[in-house]
Design a protein around this motif. Structure first.
Motif: not given
Length: 340
Positions: A169-178
């Motif tokens: 999830a953290l690495a997915h391009p549609r997700v803001d890892p913060d």
């Protein structure tokens, strides 16, 4: 449903002294390093659900030992990114189900990762994510699978799957890892607490009536499964109590929660005979980050239900839209909507 455990006042004053393995951190560091070293790439396959406002992907993530773990990714259709994200873990015995079933978080405007739990679920024999390890000698259920050794225990594999799912999830391009929050009810709540203790930098964690907390006490006082699996096992294997309880301490979410730093929103039900409230309070009191609490004094394991979903929606929105709440969540609070 009468009270079957401590009163609310007693739970609020509770400060349990849990037995923590000296090598707990080293055990999990070794476990997660091995899983990440196994490699593999997350795969996302579009699914036609017949729905137009939510886009869904069939997810496969390399989990424990690189083994494939299934799930769903739901995205609000047409939304830009990166998005705030909710990663959800499921209750005991549940699998990921059908792709159109759980759409709350995507409809709120967030990316929603839903992890299948290995060996659990109804959609296929053993679920969509089978557990590749078969160990004999356990009673029905999952708590005592591999309970003679921390390295072999079932929840070592599940927690590792969950960490790797969050990694994806953290690495997915549609997700803001913060802006990634983890959540779950019962078993999923315990998994979310464990993940919060094992993955730094999360924006929040929302455990609902969490399972797998103060496991020894749960085995002694719970009136309904799954904790009763431990008592049943030890009633057959009377000489293994020390070994069993030591193994379970490595996956006790109350111990791992003390490592967490993300802000949290707990829910606890005072008439819960499945996850007795004192066990949930053990995790709440030991939790390492800032914490909010919603107590449902007259509910059982269902906890706050739809009322608590509304609390969660508000809590997540505040953390995703107000930057200072991510970095500085403020003091711990207690709120009981049934006592207000």
């Amino acid at each position: 449903m009468p009270l079957t455990d401590l009163t609310l006042a007693e739970c609020l004053a509770l400060r349990p002294d849990l037995d923590e393995p000296a090598d707990l951190d080293a055990f999990w560091d070794r476990t997660l390093r091995a899983a990440r070293a196994a490699g593999g790439t997350a795969a996302f396959t579009p699914v036609d659900t017949g729905l137009t406002q939510v886009t869904t992907y069939d997810v496969t993530v390399p989990g424990f030992a690189g083994e494939p773990v299934r799930g769903w990714l739901h995205l609000p259709a047409g939304a830009g990114g990166p998005l705030g994200c909710v990663v959800e873990f499921l209750g005991y015995g549940r699998g990921r189900g059908l792709p159109h079933e759980q759409l709350l978080w995507a409809n709120a405007g967030y990316a929603h990762f839903l992890m299948d739990t290995r060996g659990q679920g109804w959609s296929t024999a053993g679920g969509d994510t089978p557990d590749t390890v078969s160990l004999n000698g356990d009673v029905p259920g999952f708590l005592t699978r591999g309970v003679d050794s921390p390295d072999d225990h079932y929840y070592r594999r599940v927690y590792t799957d969950a960490v790797r799912f969050v990694d994806a999830a953290l690495a997915h391009p549609r997700v803001d890892p913060d802006r990634v929050v983890v959540t779950g009810h019962s078993q999923g709540g315990g998994i979310s607490l464990a993940v919060a203790g094992l993955v730094p930098g999360l924006a929040g964690v929302m455990p609902d009536t969490p399972f797998l907390c103060d496991i020894r006490r749960g085995a002694l006082i719970a009136g309904a499964p799954p904790y009763t699996e431990i008592a049943e096992y030890l009633s057959l294997y009377r000489d293994r109590a020390g070994t069993v309880l030591t193994t379970l301490s490595y996956v006790d979410a109350a111990l791992l929660a003390s490592r967490a730093t993300a802000p949290s929103l707990f829910s606890i039900a005072m008439m819960d005979d499945i996850c007795p409230p004192s066990t949930c309070f053990a995790a709440y009191h030991r939790y390492g980050g800032a914490k909010d609490l919603r107590v449902y004094e007259f509910n059982g394991h269902e906890g706050g239900g739809a009322h608590h979903r509304r609390e969660q929606l508000t809590w997540v929105r505040e953390r995703f839209t107000t930057p200072h709440l991510i970095a500085d969540p403020g003091p711990s609070t207690l709120h009981d909507p049934q006592l207000a």
